[in-house]
Write an enzyme that holds these catalytic residues in place. Structure first.
Site, PDB file in Angstrom:
ATOM      1  N   ASP A 105      -7.848  20.851  -6.001  1.00  0.00           N
ATOM      2  CA  ASP A 105      -7.576  21.536  -7.256  1.00  0.00           C
ATOM      3  C   ASP A 105      -7.169  20.558  -8.357  1.00  0.00           C
ATOM      4  OD1 ASP A 105      -6.914  23.416  -9.191  1.00  0.00           O
ATOM      5  OD2 ASP A 105      -4.958  23.854  -8.314  1.00  0.00           O
ATOM      6  N   SER A 108      -3.742  21.418 -10.547  1.00  0.00           N
ATOM      7  CA  SER A 108      -2.357  21.338 -10.070  1.00  0.00           C
ATOM      8  C   SER A 108      -2.161  19.972  -9.418  1.00  0.00           C
ATOM      9  CB  SER A 108      -2.047  22.472  -9.083  1.00  0.00           C
ATOM     10  OG  SER A 108      -2.835  22.369  -7.909  1.00  0.00           O
ATOM     11  N   ASN A 110       0.391  19.247  -6.601  1.00  0.00           N
ATOM     12  CA  ASN A 110       1.071  19.180  -5.306  1.00  0.00           C
ATOM     13  C   ASN A 110       0.131  19.402  -4.131  1.00  0.00           C
ATOM     14  OD1 ASN A 110       3.370  20.144  -7.280  1.00  0.00           O
ATOM     15  ND2 ASN A 110       4.385  19.275  -5.485  1.00  0.00           N
ATOM     16  N   TRP A 112       0.348  21.023  -0.442  1.00  0.00           N
ATOM     17  CA  TRP A 112       1.190  21.842   0.427  1.00  0.00           C
ATOM     18  C   TRP A 112       0.322  22.581   1.437  1.00  0.00           C
ATOM     19  CZ3 TRP A 112       0.424  26.997   0.989  1.00  0.00           C
ATOM     20  CH2 TRP A 112      -0.252  27.681  -0.030  1.00  0.00           C
ATOM     21  N   TYR A 148       3.086  31.161  -8.754  1.00  0.00           N
ATOM     22  CA  TYR A 148       1.674  31.505  -8.857  1.00  0.00           C
ATOM     23  C   TYR A 148       1.487  32.686  -9.795  1.00  0.00           C
ATOM     24  CZ  TYR A 148       0.809  28.548  -4.852  1.00  0.00           C
ATOM     25  OH  TYR A 148       0.713  27.478  -4.022  1.00  0.00           O
ATOM     26  N   ASP A 287     -11.403  22.292 -14.484  1.00  0.00           N
ATOM     27  CA  ASP A 287     -10.585  22.709 -13.343  1.00  0.00           C
ATOM     28  C   ASP A 287     -11.419  23.158 -12.158  1.00  0.00           C
ATOM     29  OD1 ASP A 287      -8.447  23.506 -11.754  1.00  0.00           O
ATOM     30  OD2 ASP A 287      -8.335  25.479 -12.673  1.00  0.00           O
ATOM     31  N   THR A 290     -10.524  26.815 -10.429  1.00  0.00           N
ATOM     32  CA  THR A 290     -10.833  28.110 -11.022  1.00  0.00           C
ATOM     33  C   THR A 290     -12.334  28.328 -10.936  1.00  0.00           C
ATOM     34  OG1 THR A 290      -8.969  27.970 -12.562  1.00  0.00           O
ATOM     35  CG2 THR A 290     -10.706  29.526 -13.116  1.00  0.00           C
TER      36      THR A 290
END
Length: 394
Positions: A105, A108, A110, A112, A148, A287, A290
């Site tokens: 992505d 963003s 991070n 996780w 989110y 992006d 998306t």
């Protein structure tokens, strides 16, 4: 001992010493892998899964869909949205490796994954990381909370070896979820690997690509994305390399306007030479996280109407696929450069017609150029020069 013999011995000793010095210096330098390629699979989005089950309307009322949420953040909490994420690849974490499907992505920052400490329903539907089974895992000192558009995840930060396409990133910080929003049960991927800038990373965590660069794992400080338009397979993200086989013509380089997301200046959106949106200029974010092209509600409604889309019973806008030949192209002008999408690029065929690739994003003058755009234009994300490269995808 003769002077000539002494000179020979000294020369040999010097040569051996110099060879040893070069060997040590070489060992100190990070070994660079020129190409690391991850295959991406196009899976069903959460929206598609819910629509098939007849649950989208009910669930979206409870968890309002907001694709702009991750770009309208406050504080240091990176925000993302999952309803329309579809491309994922496999990475591994730990020693021995534990494998996870993640969304790569660019919206963003991070990394996780779910963990064995998470009892949320969303975690039960995904692979869970077990720290006790990794000999290289270490706990961090900070909690993690990422908000989110459809809920949130909370957890803790830890450090471990993360393997991405054959590259082993040492002591990578990542999130280990303890709670996840129910909506995330419908994600195909287990977690998210963010590829935006450190400035928007939750809890100040260093992104994976930043560690790839600092550890000398890539030959160039960039990565590129090719999204196949023909099938569920064939898409790739390449770290440290621009792959000429995925595009034709020249690469157009566009400078970033912000070192947060991959954000650029957009001059206008036109149909048949007429400006239909972004009149006077606006900002756009490239992006991979998306699926659609997202913009201000009024602009998107006008575009959908102008090209012939009408609302259907599923809460989307669609048109008769037989009309695609006469449906106009749409041009996005970025920093003075025109990028045109034919109707076949911004529509998706389904059992109930051709569905629009444009989604409402609120009232803010910000656009997301998601997978609909990236499928048409091979995208290069250049951290060395803080710019995006776009070329016609093959």
């Amino acid at each position: 001992m003769s002077s000539k013999y002494q000179q020979t011995v000294l020369s040999l000793l010097f040569a051996l010493h110099y060879f040893f010095y070069l060997h040590v210096q070489s060992a100190k330098r990070p070994k660079c892998k020129c190409i690391s390629r991850i295959s991406l699979i196009k899976g069903k989005t959460a929206r598609e899964t819910l629509m098939e089950k007849g649950l989208w309307e009910e669930v979206s009322k409870k968890y309002p869909y907001n694709p702009m949420a991750k770009f309208l953040q406050t504080g240091d909490e990176g925000m993302t949205n999952d309803a329309d994420m579809s491309y994922y690849g496999v990475i591994s974490i730990g020693t021995p490796p534990q494998s996870f499907k993640v969304i790569f992505d660019t919206g963003s920052s991070n990394l996780w994954v779910p963990s064995v400490y998470c009892s949320s329903q969303a975690c039960q539907n995904h692979v869970k990381f077990n720290p006790s089974q990794s000999s290289t895992f270490k706990w961090g000192n900070q909690p993690l909370s990422i908000h989110y558009g459809t809920g949130s995840m909370t957890g803790r930060l830890g450090y471990d070896t993360v393997s991405v396409g054959g590259l082993s990133v040492n002591q990578q910080i990542f999130g280990i979820s303890q709670t996840e929003a129910t909506f995330m049960s419908y994600m195909v991927a287990d977690g998210i690997l963010g590829l935006a800038f450190p400035s928007i990373a939750a809890s100040g965590a260093t992104p994976v690509f930043d560690n790839m660069m600092s550890q000398g794992l890539v030959s160039q400080n960039l990565f590129s994305v090719y999204l196949s338009s023909n099938s569920a397979e064939g898409s790739v993200v390449s770290f440290g390399d621009i792959e000429s086989s995925y595009y034709t013509g020249q690469i157009t380089w566009i400078p970033l306007t912000s070192e947060t997301y991959w954000q650029v200046s957009m001059d206008s959106v036109t149909i048949n030479g007429n400006v239909v949106a972004c009149n006077g200029g606006c900002q756009a974010i490239i992006d991979t996280g998306t699926t659609w092209i997202v913009g201000p509600n009024r602009d998107i409604s006008n575009i959908n109407s102008m090209v012939g889309f009408t609302p259907n019973q599923y809460g989307q806008n669609s048109l008769n696929c037989g009309n695609l030949a006469s449906t106009p192209e749409i041009t996005f002008t970025l920093n003075g450069n025109a990028f045109t999408l034919p109707a076949t690029a911004y529509t998706t065929q389904s059992s109930y017609g051709c569905v629009t690739g444009f989604g409402n994003g609120g009232s803010d003058q910000l656009w997301i150029l998601g997978d609909v755009f990236i499928r048409q234009y091979y995208s290069i994300f250049d951290r060395q020069n803080n710019r995006v490269g776009l070329a016609q995808a093959v």
